[in-house]
Design a protein around this motif. Structure first.
Motif, PDB file in Angstrom:
ATOM      1  N   ILE A 114      -2.858  -2.451 -11.617  1.00  0.00           N
ATOM      2  CA  ILE A 114      -2.973  -1.529 -10.472  1.00  0.00           C
ATOM      3  C   ILE A 114      -4.094  -0.525 -10.736  1.00  0.00           C
ATOM      4  O   ILE A 114      -4.967  -0.300  -9.893  1.00  0.00           O
ATOM      5  N   TYR A 118      -8.468   0.125  -9.130  1.00  0.00           N
ATOM      6  CA  TYR A 118      -9.240   1.333  -8.810  1.00  0.00           C
ATOM      7  C   TYR A 118     -10.455   1.461  -9.726  1.00  0.00           C
ATOM      8  O   TYR A 118     -11.535   1.859  -9.291  1.00  0.00           O
ATOM      9  N   VAL A 133     -14.873   5.747  -1.275  1.00  0.00           N
ATOM     10  CA  VAL A 133     -13.657   6.460  -0.887  1.00  0.00           C
ATOM     11  C   VAL A 133     -12.947   5.722   0.257  1.00  0.00           C
ATOM     12  O   VAL A 133     -11.711   5.588   0.262  1.00  0.00           O
ATOM     13  N   HIS A 137      -9.121   4.225   0.107  1.00  0.00           N
ATOM     14  CA  HIS A 137      -8.102   4.513   1.131  1.00  0.00           C
ATOM     15  C   HIS A 137      -7.462   3.211   1.611  1.00  0.00           C
ATOM     16  O   HIS A 137      -6.237   3.102   1.686  1.00  0.00           O
ATOM     17  N   SER A 140      -5.279   1.604  -1.118  1.00  0.00           N
ATOM     18  CA  SER A 140      -4.034   2.351  -1.341  1.00  0.00           C
ATOM     19  C   SER A 140      -3.043   2.105  -0.211  1.00  0.00           C
ATOM     20  O   SER A 140      -1.842   1.954  -0.450  1.00  0.00           O
ATOM     21  N   VAL A 143      -1.164  -1.079  -0.587  1.00  0.00           N
ATOM     22  CA  VAL A 143      -0.256  -1.241  -1.733  1.00  0.00           C
ATOM     23  C   VAL A 143       0.878  -0.216  -1.737  1.00  0.00           C
ATOM     24  O   VAL A 143       2.028  -0.559  -2.003  1.00  0.00           O
ATOM     25  N   GLY A 144       0.555   1.037  -1.456  1.00  0.00           N
ATOM     26  CA  GLY A 144       1.535   2.115  -1.671  1.00  0.00           C
ATOM     27  C   GLY A 144       2.381   2.444  -0.459  1.00  0.00           C
ATOM     28  O   GLY A 144       2.566   1.627   0.445  1.00  0.00           O
ATOM     29  N   LEU A 145       2.889   3.674  -0.440  1.00  0.00           N
ATOM     30  CA  LEU A 145       3.658   4.166   0.704  1.00  0.00           C
ATOM     31  C   LEU A 145       2.700   4.488   1.841  1.00  0.00           C
ATOM     32  O   LEU A 145       1.545   4.776   1.584  1.00  0.00           O
ATOM     33  N   PRO A 146       3.130   4.461   3.093  1.00  0.00           N
ATOM     34  CA  PRO A 146       4.493   4.107   3.503  1.00  0.00           C
ATOM     35  C   PRO A 146       4.698   2.623   3.762  1.00  0.00           C
ATOM     36  O   PRO A 146       5.834   2.192   3.836  1.00  0.00           O
TER      37      PRO A 146
ATOM     38  N   ALA B  18       1.560  12.204   1.140  1.00  0.00           N
ATOM     39  CA  ALA B  18       1.189  10.848   0.721  1.00  0.00           C
ATOM     40  C   ALA B  18       2.260   9.831   1.099  1.00  0.00           C
ATOM     41  O   ALA B  18       1.946   8.676   1.395  1.00  0.00           O
ATOM     42  N   ALA B  19       3.525  10.247   1.081  1.00  0.00           N
ATOM     43  CA  ALA B  19       4.611   9.306   1.416  1.00  0.00           C
ATOM     44  C   ALA B  19       4.500   8.842   2.858  1.00  0.00           C
ATOM     45  O   ALA B  19       4.834   7.695   3.176  1.00  0.00           O
ATOM     46  N   GLY B  20       4.026   9.708   3.733  1.00  0.00           N
ATOM     47  CA  GLY B  20       3.864   9.331   5.133  1.00  0.00           C
ATOM     48  C   GLY B  20       5.194   9.083   5.810  1.00  0.00           C
ATOM     49  O   GLY B  20       6.247   9.514   5.323  1.00  0.00           O
ATOM     50  N   LEU B  21       5.153   8.376   6.914  1.00  0.00           N
ATOM     51  CA  LEU B  21       6.361   8.118   7.707  1.00  0.00           C
ATOM     52  C   LEU B  21       6.696   6.632   7.674  1.00  0.00           C
ATOM     53  O   LEU B  21       5.810   5.785   7.683  1.00  0.00           O
ATOM     54  N   VAL B 115       0.136   4.481  -7.400  1.00  0.00           N
ATOM     55  CA  VAL B 115      -0.722   4.441  -6.208  1.00  0.00           C
ATOM     56  C   VAL B 115      -0.738   5.807  -5.523  1.00  0.00           C
ATOM     57  O   VAL B 115      -1.787   6.281  -5.069  1.00  0.00           O
ATOM     58  N   TYR B 118      -3.325   8.304  -6.690  1.00  0.00           N
ATOM     59  CA  TYR B 118      -4.644   8.127  -6.071  1.00  0.00           C
ATOM     60  C   TYR B 118      -4.638   8.603  -4.615  1.00  0.00           C
ATOM     61  O   TYR B 118      -5.595   9.210  -4.142  1.00  0.00           O
ATOM     62  N   GLN B 119      -3.547   8.315  -3.908  1.00  0.00           N
ATOM     63  CA  GLN B 119      -3.472   8.722  -2.495  1.00  0.00           C
ATOM     64  C   GLN B 119      -3.568  10.239  -2.356  1.00  0.00           C
ATOM     65  O   GLN B 119      -4.225  10.748  -1.445  1.00  0.00           O
ATOM     66  N   LEU B 122      -7.103  11.203  -2.765  1.00  0.00           N
ATOM     67  CA  LEU B 122      -7.885  10.764  -1.600  1.00  0.00           C
ATOM     68  C   LEU B 122      -7.633  11.676  -0.401  1.00  0.00           C
ATOM     69  O   LEU B 122      -8.561  12.027   0.330  1.00  0.00           O
ATOM     70  N   ASN B 123      -6.367  12.053  -0.215  1.00  0.00           N
ATOM     71  CA  ASN B 123      -6.030  12.909   0.933  1.00  0.00           C
ATOM     72  C   ASN B 123      -6.682  14.289   0.848  1.00  0.00           C
ATOM     73  O   ASN B 123      -6.964  14.909   1.858  1.00  0.00           O
TER      74      ASN B 123
END
Lengths: 301, 301
Positions: A114, A118, A133, A137, A140, A143-146, B18-21, B115, B118-119, B122-123
């Motif tokens: 993972i 990056y 960048v 985005h 990510s 792969v990640g949330l949500p 980062a978790a979002g919805l 992840v 990194y998010q 990035l945010n």
């Protein structure tokens, strides 16, 4: 150079560069086992072909984006195969990483892959931080949330999961990352390419469900019957085998239709059709149906 | 605001963003269990204090950098606690993530936290891609190949490992990422801050070895005797307890001496001294030594 060869060559180069010198040798070996094992490289080929369609102008970054997506895919396979999930001893006809190297190194190899995804992007994106960048985005999000592939896998641990949401996340999200990355590494708009990734990714998941029922353990190089075994949401059990096949074909048609007008449109459409046939060979499906009608009890799987 | 409060507040904010919805709720719960569990937040406090020393001018990015390092740390704890490694039921006095949520979600929570690190960057880094990319490089080096914390953990799976190399990677690498990130989020040179991170990180690892021998299971909130149990390289077993303590103190002095001239030098030096005392309380060590001399056989642990 054909796309598969280019993807393999890029993976070799970017893996070595990111691994650097002095890493624990067995960890590197476990990671190589995960990455260089004869995978079809569908996701990186998608990155490359979309980039070509968008007028590729930064080949090193395109290669890196293709590798990053594949490294994430390999990481997810390593962790998915572990006893906590599928407990799969075999992957692509060879021992899975935890079978070959033990659970501790499998866990770490997934983690390191993972991060390596990056690192590969970072190593190649120095000259254009804006594109870099944007690619990070997209990766990510895949792969990640949500709703990336890790979230998709986690839906299996929820009491209630929507089949579509599960499939879009579990497989579709990284395909979306692949097609969007192809555009982003050329500084193109990723929006028009999202549907191709999403519908192709969902088609992969449905194909997996179909093949799981068809039980092509030998063809797949991995155990079958896993969905029933693990009580996972499955298109085949929800829609029936014929319904799942119809759904698969409509997703493939949607993917093909979504490809924007460009000089490589036909190449991309061929790539999708070839993949569809590889995923669920029409002859094998017809033969399975024929045998099922002769002996209906075999459908119970 | 004190550094600990600032770190906690930043973690709450950046985790949610980062978790979002729409993420799988139990996965998010498992991740929250891993992150919001009363950790000392040493690494994020290091990021914040080094940033202040470097004339912090982008507080949102600094906060994000502090969070990213802590999320990586939490991810490593989740995976390290799993049965494949320490098989630890307890972490910070509460059930470890796999005990509370099961192994599948623990595995995924660790992946998603990597992840998310990194998010979070990035945010927060949209307005300054150059700094963002530098931070991502530092973070990746602290975690991945060839000598980040994942590599450090993997040295435990090698037949032969150099104790210093193991300790520098297993704990030191993320401390280096922390101090360097503090400088990088202000566009300062990270070089002068690497020694602080490296020596402090190695001191942490040595302190862990010392406490493992001292067996402060209750004080630590986690099982002791793990190094002997898992036959891991350990400063205490290699240098003896007194040798390990002397090594620990010399690393703390090196950390303190390395802090570059700046208006916050004294604050940073205090932070390091306070941490050293928290890690190996001098009274507890003296008491352990006294009891050991009364009953030498207890040293055999």
């Amino acid at each position: 150079m054909d796309l598969l060869k280019r993807a393999e060559k890029a993976l070799e180069f970017h893996f070595e560069r990111a691994a650097g010198l002095g890493a624990p040798p067995r960890l590197v070996e476990a990671m190589r086992h995960a990455v260089f094992s004869g995978g079809a490289r569908v996701r990186p080929q998608l990155v490359l072909s979309v980039a070509m369609a968008c007028g590729e102008d930064a080949p090193e970054l395109t290669d890196a984006a293709a590798c990053a997506v594949e490294l994430m895919h390999c990481a997810s396979l390593v962790h998915d195969d572990m006893p906590a999930f599928d407990n799969a001893d075999i992957r692509r006809g060879r021992p899975s990483v935890h079978k070959a190297f033990g659970e501790p190194l499998a866990l770490l190899a997934g983690d390191a892959l993972i991060v390596m995804a990056y690192q590969v992007l970072l190593n190649a994106g120095k000259s254009d931080p804006e594109r870099l960048v944007a690619l990070m985005h997209a990766l990510s999000a895949g792969v990640g949330l949500p709703s990336g592939i890790v979230a998709g896998q986690a839906w299996e641990c929820e009491v209630k999961a929507d089949l579509g949401q599960y499939q879009r996340a579990k497989t579709g999200a990284l395909f979306v990352a692949a097609t969007c990355s192809g555009a982003l590494c050329c500084a193109s708009d990723a929006g028009p390419w999202a549907t191709l990734g999403a519908s192709l990714g969902e088609a992969y998941q449905v194909a997996d469900d179909i093949r799981d029922v068809m039980g092509q353990a030998i063809l797949l190089g991995k155990p079958s019957g896993q969905d029933v075994l693990h009580a996972r949401p499955s298109a085949a059990s929800e829609l029936g085998l014929d319904g799942a096949m119809a759904h698969f074909q409509s997703l493939i048609e949607l993917a093909i239709a979504s490809i924007p007008e460009c000089s490589y449109r036909e190449l991309l459409q061929q790539l999708v059709r070839r993949e569809a046939e590889r995923l669920v060979p029409s002859a094998a499906f017809a033969e399975f149906k024929r045998q099922s009608m002769l002996a209906p009890q075999s459908m119970s799987a």
